[in-house]
Design an enzyme around this catalytic site. Structure first.
Site: not given
Ligand code: SAH
Ligand code: SF4
Length: 384
Positions: A105, A118, A125, A129, A132, A180, A355
Protein backbone atom coordinates in the site's frame (compact mmCIF):
# COMPACT_ATOMS: atom_id res chain seq x y z
CA UNK A 1 30.26 -4.41 -12.94
CA UNK A 2 27.41 -6.77 -13.77
CA UNK A 3 25.57 -6.20 -17.02
CA UNK A 4 22.32 -4.34 -16.67
CA UNK A 5 20.98 -5.67 -19.96
CA UNK A 6 21.65 -9.30 -19.12
CA UNK A 7 20.07 -8.97 -15.70
CA UNK A 8 16.73 -10.68 -15.32
CA UNK A 9 14.34 -8.13 -13.95
CA UNK A 10 13.25 -9.59 -10.59
CA UNK A 11 9.65 -8.53 -11.03
CA UNK A 12 9.35 -9.69 -14.62
CA UNK A 13 9.06 -13.11 -16.13
CA UNK A 14 10.56 -11.70 -19.30
CA UNK A 15 14.20 -10.84 -19.74
CA UNK A 16 13.44 -7.19 -20.39
CA UNK A 17 14.84 -4.56 -18.05
CA UNK A 18 12.27 -2.35 -16.36
CA UNK A 19 13.68 1.13 -16.99
CA UNK A 20 11.33 2.58 -14.36
CA UNK A 21 13.74 1.59 -11.57
CA UNK A 22 17.11 2.66 -13.01
CA UNK A 23 18.83 5.58 -11.32
CA UNK A 24 20.71 8.08 -13.50
CA UNK A 25 24.01 6.19 -13.21
CA UNK A 26 22.35 2.86 -13.91
CA UNK A 27 20.48 4.30 -16.90
CA UNK A 28 23.72 5.73 -18.31
CA UNK A 29 25.45 2.37 -17.87
CA UNK A 30 22.51 0.71 -19.61
CA UNK A 31 22.75 2.97 -22.67
CA UNK A 32 26.52 2.58 -22.79
CA UNK A 33 26.08 -1.16 -22.91
CA UNK A 34 23.63 -0.74 -25.76
CA UNK A 35 26.35 1.21 -27.58
CA UNK A 36 24.37 4.46 -27.32
CA UNK A 37 25.36 7.92 -26.11
CA UNK A 38 24.72 8.65 -22.43
CA UNK A 39 22.52 11.68 -23.17
CA UNK A 40 19.91 9.12 -24.23
CA UNK A 41 19.72 8.14 -20.59
CA UNK A 42 18.74 11.67 -19.68
CA UNK A 43 16.08 11.78 -22.36
CA UNK A 44 14.55 8.52 -21.20
CA UNK A 45 14.61 9.55 -17.53
CA UNK A 46 12.68 12.70 -18.44
CA UNK A 47 10.15 10.77 -20.50
CA UNK A 48 9.45 8.36 -17.69
CA UNK A 49 9.56 10.59 -14.65
CA UNK A 50 8.82 14.11 -15.91
CA UNK A 51 6.34 13.27 -18.63
CA UNK A 52 4.97 10.11 -17.03
CA UNK A 53 5.29 8.15 -20.28
CA UNK A 54 5.49 4.38 -20.03
CA UNK A 55 5.20 3.56 -23.75
CA UNK A 56 8.67 3.56 -25.32
CA UNK A 57 7.00 4.10 -28.71
CA UNK A 58 5.92 7.56 -27.55
CA UNK A 59 9.47 8.70 -26.74
CA UNK A 60 9.62 10.65 -29.97
CA UNK A 61 13.06 12.24 -29.65
CA UNK A 62 14.77 8.83 -29.57
CA UNK A 63 14.40 7.97 -33.25
CA UNK A 64 12.55 4.96 -34.60
CA UNK A 65 15.52 2.57 -34.76
CA UNK A 66 16.54 3.24 -31.19
CA UNK A 67 12.96 2.89 -29.94
CA UNK A 68 12.71 -0.49 -31.63
CA UNK A 69 16.04 -1.60 -30.21
CA UNK A 70 14.96 -0.42 -26.77
CA UNK A 71 11.63 -2.24 -26.96
CA UNK A 72 13.43 -5.52 -27.62
CA UNK A 73 15.49 -5.37 -24.41
CA UNK A 74 13.58 -3.05 -22.11
CA UNK A 75 10.20 -1.86 -20.95
CA UNK A 76 8.74 0.75 -18.63
CA UNK A 77 6.39 -1.12 -16.36
CA UNK A 78 4.49 0.82 -13.69
CA UNK A 79 3.01 -0.98 -10.68
CA UNK A 80 -0.45 -2.49 -11.09
CA UNK A 81 -3.10 -0.68 -9.06
CA UNK A 82 -5.66 -3.00 -7.50
CA UNK A 83 -7.73 -0.39 -5.72
CA UNK A 84 -7.82 3.26 -4.76
CA UNK A 85 -9.59 4.66 -1.71
CA UNK A 86 -10.19 8.29 -0.84
CA UNK A 87 -10.61 9.32 2.78
CA UNK A 88 -12.99 12.08 3.85
CA UNK A 89 -9.90 14.06 4.96
CA UNK A 90 -8.32 14.00 1.47
CA UNK A 91 -5.93 11.12 2.14
CA UNK A 92 -5.70 8.69 -0.77
CA UNK A 93 -4.56 5.08 -0.50
CA UNK A 94 -3.60 2.68 -3.28
CA UNK A 95 -3.24 -1.06 -3.04
CA UNK A 96 -0.68 -2.31 -5.54
CA UNK A 97 -0.23 -5.87 -6.72
CA UNK A 98 3.33 -7.02 -7.16
CA UNK A 99 4.52 -10.09 -9.04
CA UNK A 100 4.30 -13.16 -6.90
CA UNK A 101 0.84 -12.21 -5.69
CA UNK A 102 1.61 -9.91 -2.77
CA UNK A 103 -0.01 -6.53 -2.19
CA UNK A 104 1.54 -3.35 -0.85
CA UNK A 105 0.00 0.00 0.00
CA UNK A 106 0.94 3.59 -0.73
CA UNK A 107 -0.68 6.59 0.94
CA UNK A 108 -0.81 10.23 -0.14
CA UNK A 109 -1.48 12.71 2.67
CA UNK A 110 -2.25 16.27 1.54
CA UNK A 111 -1.68 19.00 4.11
CA UNK A 112 -2.19 22.59 2.92
CA UNK A 113 0.39 23.34 0.27
CA UNK A 114 2.27 20.12 1.05
CA UNK A 115 1.47 16.55 0.15
CA UNK A 116 3.42 13.67 1.64
CA UNK A 117 3.62 10.27 -0.01
CA UNK A 118 4.15 7.31 2.32
CA UNK A 119 5.99 4.65 0.32
CA UNK A 120 6.40 0.90 0.98
CA UNK A 121 9.74 -0.87 0.57
CA UNK A 122 8.91 -4.55 1.19
CA UNK A 123 5.96 -6.92 1.00
CA UNK A 124 5.49 -7.55 4.71
CA UNK A 125 8.35 -7.17 7.17
CA UNK A 126 10.57 -9.63 9.02
CA UNK A 127 11.13 -7.53 12.12
CA UNK A 128 7.84 -8.21 13.87
CA UNK A 129 7.46 -5.13 16.06
CA UNK A 130 4.68 -5.96 18.49
CA UNK A 131 2.46 -2.98 17.58
CA UNK A 132 2.69 -3.13 13.77
CA UNK A 133 0.24 -4.84 11.47
CA UNK A 134 2.80 -5.15 8.65
CA UNK A 135 5.06 -7.08 11.02
CA UNK A 136 2.18 -9.42 11.85
CA UNK A 137 1.95 -10.63 8.26
CA UNK A 138 5.60 -11.72 8.13
CA UNK A 139 8.04 -11.10 5.30
CA UNK A 140 7.28 -12.01 1.70
CA UNK A 141 9.86 -10.20 -0.40
CA UNK A 142 11.74 -7.01 -1.17
CA UNK A 143 10.25 -4.58 -3.65
CA UNK A 144 12.39 -3.83 -6.71
CA UNK A 145 13.57 -0.25 -7.26
CA UNK A 146 10.96 -0.01 -10.03
CA UNK A 147 8.20 -1.03 -7.64
CA UNK A 148 9.35 1.55 -5.09
CA UNK A 149 9.74 4.54 -7.40
CA UNK A 150 6.65 3.34 -9.28
CA UNK A 151 4.58 4.30 -6.24
CA UNK A 152 5.63 7.94 -6.67
CA UNK A 153 5.13 7.71 -10.44
CA UNK A 154 1.56 6.52 -10.08
CA UNK A 155 0.66 8.90 -7.23
CA UNK A 156 1.68 11.86 -9.36
CA UNK A 157 -0.12 10.57 -12.41
CA UNK A 158 -3.33 9.98 -10.57
CA UNK A 159 -3.98 13.71 -10.34
CA UNK A 160 -5.13 16.03 -13.09
CA UNK A 161 -2.62 18.61 -11.93
CA UNK A 162 0.10 16.43 -13.41
CA UNK A 163 -1.41 16.53 -16.85
CA UNK A 164 -2.01 20.27 -16.78
CA UNK A 165 1.35 21.06 -15.13
CA UNK A 166 -0.14 22.82 -12.09
CA UNK A 167 2.57 22.56 -9.45
CA UNK A 168 3.74 19.60 -7.50
CA UNK A 169 1.40 16.86 -6.48
CA UNK A 170 3.90 15.29 -4.09
CA UNK A 171 6.22 17.59 -2.12
CA UNK A 172 7.56 15.11 0.45
CA UNK A 173 8.25 11.39 0.52
CA UNK A 174 8.54 9.27 3.64
CA UNK A 175 9.77 5.67 3.52
CA UNK A 176 7.26 4.78 6.22
CA UNK A 177 4.93 2.40 4.46
CA UNK A 178 5.23 -1.36 4.65
CA UNK A 179 8.63 -2.88 5.33
CA UNK A 180 11.99 -1.96 6.77
CA UNK A 181 13.74 0.12 4.09
CA UNK A 182 17.25 -0.57 5.34
CA UNK A 183 16.72 -4.31 4.83
CA UNK A 184 16.16 -3.61 1.12
CA UNK A 185 19.14 -1.33 0.90
CA UNK A 186 20.20 -1.17 -2.76
CA UNK A 187 16.70 -0.88 -4.21
CA UNK A 188 15.67 1.76 -1.68
CA UNK A 189 18.82 3.80 -2.31
CA UNK A 190 18.31 3.66 -6.11
CA UNK A 191 14.68 4.72 -5.72
CA UNK A 192 15.56 7.56 -3.33
CA UNK A 193 18.26 8.74 -5.76
CA UNK A 194 15.55 9.05 -8.40
CA UNK A 195 13.26 10.92 -6.00
CA UNK A 196 15.99 13.55 -5.54
CA UNK A 197 17.35 13.64 -9.10
CA UNK A 198 16.36 16.70 -11.14
CA UNK A 199 15.96 14.48 -14.19
CA UNK A 200 13.30 12.56 -12.28
CA UNK A 201 11.43 14.16 -9.35
CA UNK A 202 13.89 16.74 -7.97
CA UNK A 203 12.63 16.55 -4.38
CA UNK A 204 15.13 18.04 -1.94
CA UNK A 205 17.03 15.71 0.40
CA UNK A 206 15.35 17.40 3.35
CA UNK A 207 11.98 16.28 2.03
CA UNK A 208 12.85 12.63 1.51
CA UNK A 209 12.82 10.77 4.81
CA UNK A 210 13.87 7.23 5.55
CA UNK A 211 12.40 5.70 8.70
CA UNK A 212 14.16 2.76 10.31
CA UNK A 213 13.55 0.58 13.31
CA UNK A 214 17.31 0.49 13.80
CA UNK A 215 19.28 -1.78 11.48
CA UNK A 216 22.58 -0.31 12.63
CA UNK A 217 25.09 -1.74 10.10
CA UNK A 218 22.86 -0.67 7.21
CA UNK A 219 22.43 2.79 8.71
CA UNK A 220 26.22 3.12 8.93
CA UNK A 221 26.35 2.18 5.26
CA UNK A 222 23.63 4.67 4.35
CA UNK A 223 25.69 7.49 5.86
CA UNK A 224 28.29 6.88 3.14
CA UNK A 225 25.91 7.00 0.17
CA UNK A 226 22.91 9.16 0.99
CA UNK A 227 21.88 12.46 2.50
CA UNK A 228 18.18 11.86 3.01
CA UNK A 229 16.52 12.89 6.27
CA UNK A 230 16.49 10.25 8.96
CA UNK A 231 13.67 9.14 11.25
CA UNK A 232 14.27 6.47 13.84
CA UNK A 233 11.56 4.37 15.45
CA UNK A 234 12.52 4.41 19.12
CA UNK A 235 9.21 3.79 20.98
CA UNK A 236 10.84 3.14 24.36
CA UNK A 237 13.27 4.95 26.67
CA UNK A 238 15.15 1.83 27.82
CA UNK A 239 16.37 -1.46 26.38
CA UNK A 240 14.16 -3.70 28.52
CA UNK A 241 10.98 -2.13 27.12
CA UNK A 242 12.33 -1.66 23.60
CA UNK A 243 13.37 -5.33 23.47
CA UNK A 244 9.69 -6.19 23.83
CA UNK A 245 8.31 -3.66 21.35
CA UNK A 246 11.02 -3.64 18.69
CA UNK A 247 12.74 -7.06 18.72
CA UNK A 248 15.69 -5.90 16.60
CA UNK A 249 16.74 -3.95 19.69
CA UNK A 250 18.09 -7.19 21.14
CA UNK A 251 20.67 -7.18 18.38
CA UNK A 252 21.30 -3.43 18.16
CA UNK A 253 20.44 -1.82 21.50
CA UNK A 254 19.55 1.82 22.03
CA UNK A 255 23.07 3.16 22.77
CA UNK A 256 24.41 1.59 19.59
CA UNK A 257 21.48 2.91 17.55
CA UNK A 258 21.76 6.47 18.83
CA UNK A 259 25.49 6.49 18.12
CA UNK A 260 24.86 5.31 14.58
CA UNK A 261 22.21 8.05 14.12
CA UNK A 262 24.65 10.65 15.40
CA UNK A 263 27.29 9.45 12.94
CA UNK A 264 24.71 9.69 10.18
CA UNK A 265 23.96 13.30 11.04
CA UNK A 266 27.67 14.13 11.42
CA UNK A 267 28.36 12.78 7.93
CA UNK A 268 25.87 15.21 6.33
CA UNK A 269 27.08 18.35 4.60
CA UNK A 270 24.25 20.35 6.17
CA UNK A 271 25.19 20.90 9.83
CA UNK A 272 21.72 21.96 10.97
CA UNK A 273 20.11 18.60 10.49
CA UNK A 274 18.49 16.53 13.22
CA UNK A 275 17.06 13.05 13.54
CA UNK A 276 13.31 12.64 13.94
CA UNK A 277 12.69 10.31 16.86
CA UNK A 278 9.39 8.46 16.36
CA UNK A 279 7.64 7.28 19.47
CA UNK A 280 4.40 5.33 19.13
CA UNK A 281 2.40 5.83 22.34
CA UNK A 282 0.62 2.70 23.53
CA UNK A 283 -1.79 2.97 26.46
CA UNK A 284 -0.33 1.59 29.68
CA UNK A 285 2.79 0.29 27.93
CA UNK A 286 5.13 3.21 27.17
CA UNK A 287 2.94 6.30 27.66
CA UNK A 288 3.43 7.07 31.35
CA UNK A 289 5.01 10.33 32.58
CA UNK A 290 8.00 8.39 33.94
CA UNK A 291 8.64 7.06 30.43
CA UNK A 292 8.64 10.65 29.16
CA UNK A 293 11.08 11.72 31.88
CA UNK A 294 13.35 8.80 31.07
CA UNK A 295 13.14 9.61 27.35
CA UNK A 296 14.06 13.25 28.03
CA UNK A 297 17.12 12.06 29.94
CA UNK A 298 18.10 9.54 27.26
CA UNK A 299 17.97 12.07 24.43
CA UNK A 300 19.80 14.84 26.26
CA UNK A 301 22.36 16.37 23.85
CA UNK A 302 21.10 14.18 21.01
CA UNK A 303 20.33 16.29 17.90
CA UNK A 304 16.66 15.46 17.44
CA UNK A 305 13.03 16.43 17.34
CA UNK A 306 10.42 14.05 18.66
CA UNK A 307 7.31 12.85 16.86
CA UNK A 308 4.69 11.19 19.04
CA UNK A 309 2.36 8.79 17.23
CA UNK A 310 -0.72 7.69 19.18
CA UNK A 311 -1.08 3.95 18.52
CA UNK A 312 -3.41 3.10 15.65
CA UNK A 313 -5.48 0.05 16.34
CA UNK A 314 -5.79 -2.91 14.00
CA UNK A 315 -7.65 -6.21 14.27
CA UNK A 316 -4.97 -8.56 15.61
CA UNK A 317 -3.71 -6.26 18.35
CA UNK A 318 -4.78 -5.98 21.96
CA UNK A 319 -2.87 -2.73 22.43
CA UNK A 320 -4.94 0.37 23.01
CA UNK A 321 -4.61 3.95 21.90
CA UNK A 322 -3.83 6.33 24.79
CA UNK A 323 -6.33 9.02 25.78
CA UNK A 324 -5.82 12.59 24.60
CA UNK A 325 -4.89 13.50 28.17
CA UNK A 326 -2.18 10.86 28.37
CA UNK A 327 -0.72 12.11 25.08
CA UNK A 328 -0.76 15.73 26.32
CA UNK A 329 0.90 14.78 29.61
CA UNK A 330 3.66 12.92 27.76
CA UNK A 331 4.11 15.80 25.34
CA UNK A 332 4.29 18.36 28.16
CA UNK A 333 7.10 16.56 30.00
CA UNK A 334 9.21 16.57 26.83
CA UNK A 335 8.40 20.18 25.95
CA UNK A 336 9.29 21.26 29.49
CA UNK A 337 12.61 19.49 29.05
CA UNK A 338 13.24 21.69 25.99
CA UNK A 339 12.46 19.36 23.09
CA UNK A 340 10.63 20.17 19.89
CA UNK A 341 7.73 17.71 19.97
CA UNK A 342 4.99 17.11 17.45
CA UNK A 343 2.04 14.79 17.74
CA UNK A 344 1.18 13.02 14.50
CA UNK A 345 -2.44 13.49 13.66
CA UNK A 346 -4.18 10.40 12.41
CA UNK A 347 -4.97 10.68 8.75
CA UNK A 348 -6.99 8.40 6.55
CA UNK A 349 -8.34 6.44 9.50
CA UNK A 350 -11.61 5.72 7.69
CA UNK A 351 -9.71 3.92 4.92
CA UNK A 352 -7.19 2.13 7.21
CA UNK A 353 -4.37 4.27 5.87
CA UNK A 354 -2.88 5.44 9.17
CA UNK A 355 0.61 4.44 10.39
CA UNK A 356 0.85 0.78 11.19
CA UNK A 357 -2.48 -0.07 9.60
CA UNK A 358 -1.04 -0.94 6.21
CA UNK A 359 -1.23 -4.65 5.63
CA UNK A 360 -1.51 -4.99 1.87
CA UNK A 361 -4.66 -6.99 2.21
CA UNK A 362 -7.86 -5.97 0.56
CA UNK A 363 -10.06 -8.94 -0.03
CA UNK A 364 -9.29 -10.76 3.15
CA UNK A 365 -9.60 -7.87 5.51
CA UNK A 366 -13.25 -8.32 6.43
CA UNK A 367 -12.87 -12.02 6.98
CA UNK A 368 -9.80 -11.49 9.11
CA UNK A 369 -11.48 -8.82 11.19
CA UNK A 370 -14.41 -11.12 11.77
CA UNK A 371 -12.11 -13.92 12.83
CA UNK A 372 -10.29 -11.59 15.17
CA UNK A 373 -13.53 -10.33 16.70
CA UNK A 374 -14.80 -13.82 17.36
CA UNK A 375 -11.45 -14.90 18.84
CA UNK A 376 -11.46 -11.87 21.05
CA UNK A 377 -15.03 -12.47 22.12
CA UNK A 378 -14.14 -16.07 23.01
CA UNK A 379 -11.17 -14.86 25.08
CA UNK A 380 -13.29 -12.28 26.88
CA UNK A 381 -15.96 -14.86 27.62
CA UNK A 382 -13.33 -17.12 29.12
CA UNK A 383 -11.94 -14.30 31.30
CA UNK A 384 -15.42 -13.22 32.34
N1 SAH B 1 10.06 -0.12 9.19
C1 SAH B 1 10.24 1.26 9.35
C2 SAH B 1 9.28 2.09 8.53
C3 SAH B 1 7.85 1.63 8.47
S1 SAH B 1 6.89 1.80 9.92
C4 SAH B 1 10.15 1.64 10.83
O1 SAH B 1 9.77 0.81 11.63
O2 SAH B 1 10.53 2.75 11.14
C5 SAH B 1 6.59 3.56 9.99
C6 SAH B 1 6.26 4.09 11.37
O3 SAH B 1 4.96 3.68 11.79
C7 SAH B 1 7.23 3.59 12.43
O4 SAH B 1 7.63 4.62 13.30
C8 SAH B 1 6.39 2.59 13.15
O5 SAH B 1 6.89 2.36 14.40
C9 SAH B 1 5.03 3.23 13.13
N2 SAH B 1 3.95 2.31 13.43
C10 SAH B 1 3.87 1.01 13.12
N3 SAH B 1 2.72 0.48 13.56
C11 SAH B 1 2.03 1.47 14.18
C12 SAH B 1 0.74 1.55 14.81
N4 SAH B 1 -0.06 0.50 14.89
N5 SAH B 1 0.36 2.73 15.31
C13 SAH B 1 1.16 3.82 15.20
N6 SAH B 1 2.37 3.80 14.61
C14 SAH B 1 2.81 2.64 14.09
FE1 SF4 C 1 8.70 -3.68 10.24
FE2 SF4 C 1 8.65 -1.05 10.81
FE3 SF4 C 1 6.49 -2.61 11.23
FE4 SF4 C 1 8.65 -2.89 12.77
S1 SF4 C 1 7.33 -1.06 12.61
S2 SF4 C 1 7.45 -4.55 11.86
S3 SF4 C 1 10.29 -2.53 11.31
S4 SF4 C 1 7.40 -2.14 9.25
Amino acid sequence: MTSIIATTDPESQQQRVNLMGLSRLQMEAFFQELGEKTFRAQQVLKWIHHAGVSDIGQMTNLGKALREKLCSVAEVRPPEIVSQHDSSDGTRKWAIRVDGGGLVETVLIPDGSRATLCVSSQVGCSLDCSFCSTGKQGFQRDLSAAEIIGQLWLAIRSFDAFQSGKGRVVTNVVMMGMGEPLLNFDNVVSAMDLMMDDLAYGISKRRVTLSTSGVVPALDRLAKVSEVSLAVSLHAPNDALRDQLVPINRKYPIAMLLESCRNYIDAQSDTRRVVTVEYTLIAGVNDQPQHATELARLLKDFPCKINLIPFNTFPQSDYRRPSGNAVSRFWQVLVDAGYIVTVRTTRGDDIDAACGQLVGEVVDRTRRSERYRSERQARETQVG
